[in-house]
Design an enzyme around this catalytic site. Structure first.
Site, PDB file in Angstrom:
ATOM      1  N   GLY A   1       1.294  -2.640   3.279  1.00 34.15           N
ATOM      2  CA  GLY A   1       0.624  -1.564   2.567  1.00 34.15           C
ATOM      3  C   GLY A   1       0.279  -1.969   1.153  1.00 34.15           C
ATOM      4  O   GLY A   1       0.065  -3.150   0.860  1.00 34.15           O
ATOM      5  N   SER A   2       0.235  -0.992   0.273  1.00 33.73           N
ATOM      6  CA  SER A   2      -0.205  -1.230  -1.105  1.00 33.73           C
ATOM      7  C   SER A   2       0.897  -1.889  -1.925  1.00 33.73           C
ATOM      8  O   SER A   2       2.089  -1.799  -1.604  1.00 33.73           O
ATOM      9  CB  SER A   2      -0.602   0.092  -1.758  1.00 33.73           C
ATOM     10  OG  SER A   2       0.541   0.907  -1.986  1.00 33.73           O
TER      11      SER A   2
ATOM     12  N   GLU B   1      -7.159  -6.313  -6.170  1.00 31.93           N
ATOM     13  CA  GLU B   1      -7.811  -5.874  -4.942  1.00 31.93           C
ATOM     14  C   GLU B   1      -8.452  -4.500  -5.084  1.00 31.93           C
ATOM     15  O   GLU B   1      -7.883  -3.582  -5.677  1.00 31.93           O
ATOM     16  CB  GLU B   1      -6.774  -5.835  -3.814  1.00 31.93           C
ATOM     17  CG  GLU B   1      -7.315  -5.360  -2.477  1.00 31.93           C
ATOM     18  CD  GLU B   1      -6.224  -5.221  -1.437  1.00 31.93           C
ATOM     19  OE1 GLU B   1      -6.488  -5.518  -0.258  1.00 31.93           O
ATOM     20  OE2 GLU B   1      -5.096  -4.823  -1.794  1.00 31.93           O
TER      21      GLU B   1
ATOM     22  N   LYS C   1       9.311   4.216  10.453  1.00 28.81           N
ATOM     23  CA  LYS C   1       8.749   5.363   9.747  1.00 28.81           C
ATOM     24  C   LYS C   1       7.256   5.356  10.040  1.00 28.81           C
ATOM     25  O   LYS C   1       6.519   4.486   9.603  1.00 28.81           O
ATOM     26  CB  LYS C   1       9.010   5.254   8.248  1.00 28.81           C
ATOM     27  CG  LYS C   1       9.022   6.609   7.525  1.00 28.81           C
ATOM     28  CD  LYS C   1       7.655   7.216   7.348  1.00 28.81           C
ATOM     29  CE  LYS C   1       6.968   6.657   6.123  1.00 28.81           C
ATOM     30  NZ  LYS C   1       5.662   7.358   5.873  1.00 28.81           N
TER      31      LYS C   1
ATOM     32  N   GLU D   1       4.200  -7.048   2.860  1.00 25.79           N
ATOM     33  CA  GLU D   1       2.868  -7.661   2.736  1.00 25.79           C
ATOM     34  C   GLU D   1       2.009  -6.637   2.026  1.00 25.79           C
ATOM     35  O   GLU D   1       1.791  -5.547   2.530  1.00 25.79           O
ATOM     36  CB  GLU D   1       2.328  -8.023   4.131  1.00 25.79           C
ATOM     37  CG  GLU D   1       1.010  -8.769   4.093  1.00 25.79           C
ATOM     38  CD  GLU D   1      -0.168  -7.823   4.129  1.00 25.79           C
ATOM     39  OE1 GLU D   1      -0.789  -7.622   3.061  1.00 25.79           O
ATOM     40  OE2 GLU D   1      -0.465  -7.274   5.197  1.00 25.79           O
TER      41      GLU D   1
ATOM     42  N   CYS E   1      -6.590  -6.584   5.134  1.00 26.99           N
ATOM     43  CA  CYS E   1      -5.967  -7.143   3.935  1.00 26.99           C
ATOM     44  C   CYS E   1      -6.438  -8.558   3.633  1.00 26.99           C
ATOM     45  O   CYS E   1      -6.091  -9.108   2.590  1.00 26.99           O
ATOM     46  CB  CYS E   1      -4.447  -7.104   4.069  1.00 26.99           C
ATOM     47  SG  CYS E   1      -3.828  -7.671   5.649  1.00 26.99           S
TER      48      CYS E   1
ATOM     49  N   GLY F   1       4.863  -0.946  -1.865  1.00 26.23           N
ATOM     50  CA  GLY F   1       5.756  -2.045  -1.550  1.00 26.23           C
ATOM     51  C   GLY F   1       6.736  -2.314  -2.664  1.00 26.23           C
ATOM     52  O   GLY F   1       7.930  -2.567  -2.424  1.00 26.23           O
TER      53      GLY F   1
END
Length: 527
Positions: free
Chosen positions: A245-246, A395, A188, A269, A306, A250
């Site tokens: 991603g976020s 974060e 995707k 992750e 990240c 996730g």
């Protein structure tokens, strides 16, 4: 192979194209806000169904082809991406605002990891072959012939990441490791860089075709929302998911996968604040040097890595003041730079503003803004405030850090023990200081997938020993890594064959060992 394909804006379903053109979307150049002309079309339900059906059909044949052909595919993809370097250098900056040097460096990393996984696939040692030979006379019962190895898990859905349009996207580490393990992939594409995704996807599709592999080995789906991704994760033909991603996105994928009648693993992750710890003697001896390194690490890629350090824990004192003043001064000199997307920019501003509004938090350096460009921010609080408001440690994805003043080392360790799981944790200390807290290395390891002594965490080396993951919420499964050769293990499962005729066994398990693998035979490693 040196001619770039004409962009069509349509999903790639094996060798065919998506049919849905009901919803089109454009992207913007994040450096200036300009709308880019190419229109891309969201994949429809029929496109998703077709992509997964092709992947399911291809899975047994592709897995059975073995490591030599899996490696050949990865090497062919790398070769084609190298040939598209100039086209990528022209397109990627328009969609991401990234400079040419960063694009070339990331392309080299992408092709390098493709070739690393190609070597791993061809070598075959990752299969972890184990053989226990029969013992017909064993009492009270005979032992059968038992042979096990890792085998491909099946079709994998991969989600492209916003911050690495090459290395964590269509041909990135998730795709490369899944293909190396013998799994077809449905990607995707990230909506922030669809032209880059189509260009890279064409290289993979052409490599699959050139090697005459099943067309369902690779498909690419476009979407500017979440519908296609959710449909992929829920589809019964998908057997695993790779995501970077976020935490919010996730977690949504994890919940969707868990809610299936047959749940599947999601290897997500999801970022972290990457605590950076400085003990008093290190502060006293090199506060300015540490501050300079921190400033560079916080702002690398405009903070959109990240592994950028976003939480700095240091013990109060003269060295602390020198660290704070130098770090603030260095960050003030860093010019504003483009964020990758308008959404990331907006979320960063909101997160920093929310942190600054909390009791006990002050600005040392406010984030500057110039059009679509954002500058770094530095905030300060103390350990008591952080312990009362643990959400401050979450974060802020972008060039920001929270400096935490701790009364002493004991309070610093209390803060550390209260943190969530992290991708990295970094310690700067003199060796003599560790005598007073000998368990500190293990306490760090309990919190992060990668622990650094000295140095700075931003960036990830692509190699065999690297671990890019960590305890939740840094990653969905702390036992895995999304970078390094061990990433292949996410997309395989152990299978044991009992008392099978030798001629029907996979080559890796056959008595003659035709692949020449090191195997664990009756508990002893041998060839």
């Amino acid at each position: 192979m040196n001619t770039a394909p004409i962009l069509q804006g349509l999903s790639m379903l094996g060798r065919g194209l998506g049919e849905s053109q009901a919803h089109g979307f454009h992207t913007r150049n994040p450096a200036n806000g300009e709308v880019l002309p190419q229109r891309f079309y969201r994949a429809g339900a029929a496109d998703v169904e077709r992509a997964v059906a092709l992947s399911v059909a291809a899975a047994p044949a592709y897995a059975a082809l073995g490591g030599q052909l899996h490696g050949a595919l990865l090497a062919a993809i790398a070769e084609r991406l190298d040939a598209l370097a100039e086209q990528l250098v022209a397109i990627v900056p328009l969609e991401t605002g990234l400079p040419e040097a960063r694009v070339r460096g990331e392309l080299a990393r992408t092709t390098g990891q493709l070739r690393m996984f190609a070597t791993q696939a061809r070598d075959g040692q990752w299969l972890d072959v184990r053989i226990d030979t029969p013992q017909a006379l064993r009492q009270p019962l005979p032992r059968p012939d038992l042979r096990s190895m890792l085998q491909a898990i099946g079709p994998v859905a991969v989600f492209g990441a916003s911050n690495f349009p090459l290395a964590f996207s269509v041909a990135g580490g998730d795709t490369a490791s899944a293909l190396a393990a013998g799994c077809p992939v449905v990607v995707k594409a990230h909506p922030a860089h669809p032209a880059t995704s189509e260009l890279v996807g064409s290289a993979i599709r052409d490599a699959v075709h050139a090697l005459d592999l099943p067309e369902g080995v690779f498909s690419l789906l476009f979407d500017d929302g979440i519908g296609v991704g959710q449909a992929l994760v829920r589809h019964p033909g998908i057997r695993a998911v790779g995501f970077t991603g976020s935490q919010r996105a996730g977690r949504a994928l994890m919940d969707a996968a868990a809610a299936r009648p047959e749940p599947i693993p999601v290897f997500a992750e999801m970022g972290s604040s990457n605590p950076f710890i400085v003990l008093p003697q290190a502060l006293a001896q090199r506060a300015e040097q540490i501050a300079d390194g921190l400033a560079a690490s916080i702002t690398q890629g405009n903070g959109q890595f990240c592994t950028c350090p976003g939480l700095i824990l240091a013990v109060d004192g003269e060295g602390y003041d020198r660290l704070r003043n130098r770090l603030s001064s260095q960050l003030a000199q860093v010019p504003a730079a483009p964020m990758l997307t308008a959404g990331i920019s907006s979320q960063f501003r909101d997160r920093v503003a929310s942190m600054a509004e909390q009791p006990g938090v002050t600005y040392l350096q406010a984030a500057s803004a110039s059009g679509y460009r954002i500058g770094p921010a530095l905030l300060e609080t103390d350990a008591d405030a952080l312990l009362r408001q643990p959400g401050l440690a979450h974060e802020a994805f972008g060039p920001a850090a929270l400096l935490v003043r701790c009364a002493d080392t004991a309070q610093l360790l209390t803060v550390l023990d209260g943190l969530e799981g992290q991708l990295t944790a970094t310690l700067h200390a003199e060796s003599t200081e560790l005598a007073d807290c000998p368990d500190l290395p293990q306490r760090l390891a309990a919190k992060a997938g990668r622990v650094l002594f000295g140095g700075y965490p931003t960036g990830v080396e692509v190699c065999h020993a690297m671990v890019h993951g960590g305890p939740y919420p840094a990653a969905s499964d702390s036992r895995s890594t999304s970078v390094g050769s061990a990433a292949m293990l996410r997309f395989a499962r152990p299978v044991c064959y009992q008392n099978w005729p030798d001629s029907l066994l996979p080559p890796a398990l056959q008595q003659a060992n035709p692949l020449g693998l090191w195997r664990l035979v009756d508990g002893e490693r041998q060839r």
